[in-house]
Design an enzyme around this catalytic site. Structure first.
Site, PDB file in Angstrom:
ATOM      1  N   HIS A  15       0.807  -1.219   0.000  1.00  0.00           N
ATOM      2  CA  HIS A  15       0.000   0.000   0.000  1.00  0.00           C
ATOM      3  C   HIS A  15       0.843   1.273   0.000  1.00  0.00           C
ATOM      4  CE1 HIS A  15       0.377  -0.153   4.526  1.00  0.00           C
ATOM      5  NE2 HIS A  15       0.413   1.155   4.367  1.00  0.00           N
ATOM      6  N   ASP A  23       0.083  -7.560   1.502  1.00  0.00           N
ATOM      7  CA  ASP A  23       0.584  -6.197   1.680  1.00  0.00           C
ATOM      8  C   ASP A  23       2.107  -6.147   1.655  1.00  0.00           C
ATOM      9  OD1 ASP A  23       0.305  -3.478   1.850  1.00  0.00           O
ATOM     10  OD2 ASP A  23       0.078  -3.427   4.028  1.00  0.00           O
ATOM     11  N   SER A  48       4.575   2.857   7.660  1.00  0.00           N
ATOM     12  CA  SER A  48       4.245   1.638   6.928  1.00  0.00           C
ATOM     13  C   SER A  48       5.421   1.128   6.111  1.00  0.00           C
ATOM     14  CB  SER A  48       3.064   1.884   5.990  1.00  0.00           C
ATOM     15  OG  SER A  48       1.882   2.072   6.715  1.00  0.00           O
TER      16      SER A  48
END
Length: 204
Positions: free
Chosen positions: A22, A52, A135
Site C-alpha cells: 500500500h 501487503d 508503513s
C-alpha cells in the site's frame, strides 16, 4: 506518497528492499532515500496486495547495510520492540519509537478497495508509536533484529497504542515468491454475510 522500507538481503550485484504494497501501489516509480541522504531510483520487482508486501531492487553497491533478520516466533508478549520509520514526511525520517509486544497471532480484519471484500491478516501487536509514513518499516526486537514489517494501526478516539506488523517469516515467504516470479495463491470463499432482518428488493 511516502513510507518506509529496509534492505533485507543481497544477491550477486542486487540488493532487495522490503516494504508494504500500500506504500507504492498508487505510483509507477519509486525512489528511496538512504540514511546518508542519497536518493536512488528503484526497480519494482513485484507486489502482492493481500499480503501487503512489495519488493524493490537497487544495485548492491548503493546500499549502506543489510538489516539483521530475527524471529517473530521466539519473541514473547511483553518483550521490548522498536519501530523505525519516516512518520508524516521526510522531515522526521529515521524516527525510532519504543514499546512492547502487546500480542501475537492477532487476527485483524482489513478492507482493500482492490479486493472483492474484507480479509483477515495474522499480525503482531505492539504499542510502539506508529504513525502515517511508518508503513513498510521494520519492527525490531531488543537486539535490533527485524521481527516484523509495520503495516497497520487502529485509528479511533477510543483507541491508543494499537499498531500491527506482519511477522517477518510471513513477509519473507511472500517476498521470495515475488522475486522468483512464483504464483501466489490466496483462496477465498467469495461469500459474505448479511443481517436476515434487513429487506432487499431487486427490480424484476
Amino acid at each position: 506518497a511516502s513510507g518506509t522500507g529496509f534492505v533485507y538481503k543481497t544477491e550477486k550485484d542486487d540488493a532487495y528492499i522490503l516494504t508494504n504494497n500500500h506504500v507504492i501501489e498508487s505510483g509507477n516509480e519509486v525512489n528511496v532515500t538512504f540514511t546518508d541522504g542519497k536518493i536512488i531510483k528503484t526497480e519494482i520487482v513485484g507486489t502482492n496486495a493481500l499480503s501487503d508486501i512489495a519488493v524493490l531492487k537497487v544495485a548492491k553497491k548503493e546500499i549502506i547495510a543489510v538489516a539483521e533478520i530475527g524471529s517473530s516466533e521466539s519473541i514473547r508478549v511483553g518483550d521490548t520492540s522498536f519501530a523505525v520509520g519516516a512518520p508524516l514526511d521526510s522531515v522526521y525520517s529515521w524516527t525510532v519509537t519504543r514499546g512492547i509486544i502487546s500480542g501475537k497471532d492477532r487476527m485483524v480484519e482489513v478492507s482493500l478497495s482492490s479486493s472483492a471484500g474484507d480479509y483477515v491478516m495474522k499480525v503482531l501487536q505492539t504499542d510502539a508509536a506508529i504513525n502515517s509514513g511508518n508503513s513498510g518499516g521494520p519492527l525490531c526486537n531488543a537486539n535490533g533484529e527485524v521481527i516484523g514489517i509495520t503495516s497497520l494501526k487502529l485509528v479511533s478516539e477510543s483507541v491508543e497504542g494499537m499498531g500491527f506488523a506482519i511477522p517477518i517469516e510471513v513477509a519473507l515467504n511472500y517476498a521470495d515468491k515475488i522475486i522468483k516470479g512464483e504464483k501466489i495463491s490466496q483462496p477465498y470463499l467469495g461469500i459474505s454475510m448479511v443481517n436476515v432482518v434487513d429487506a432487499y428488493y431487486y427490480p424484476q
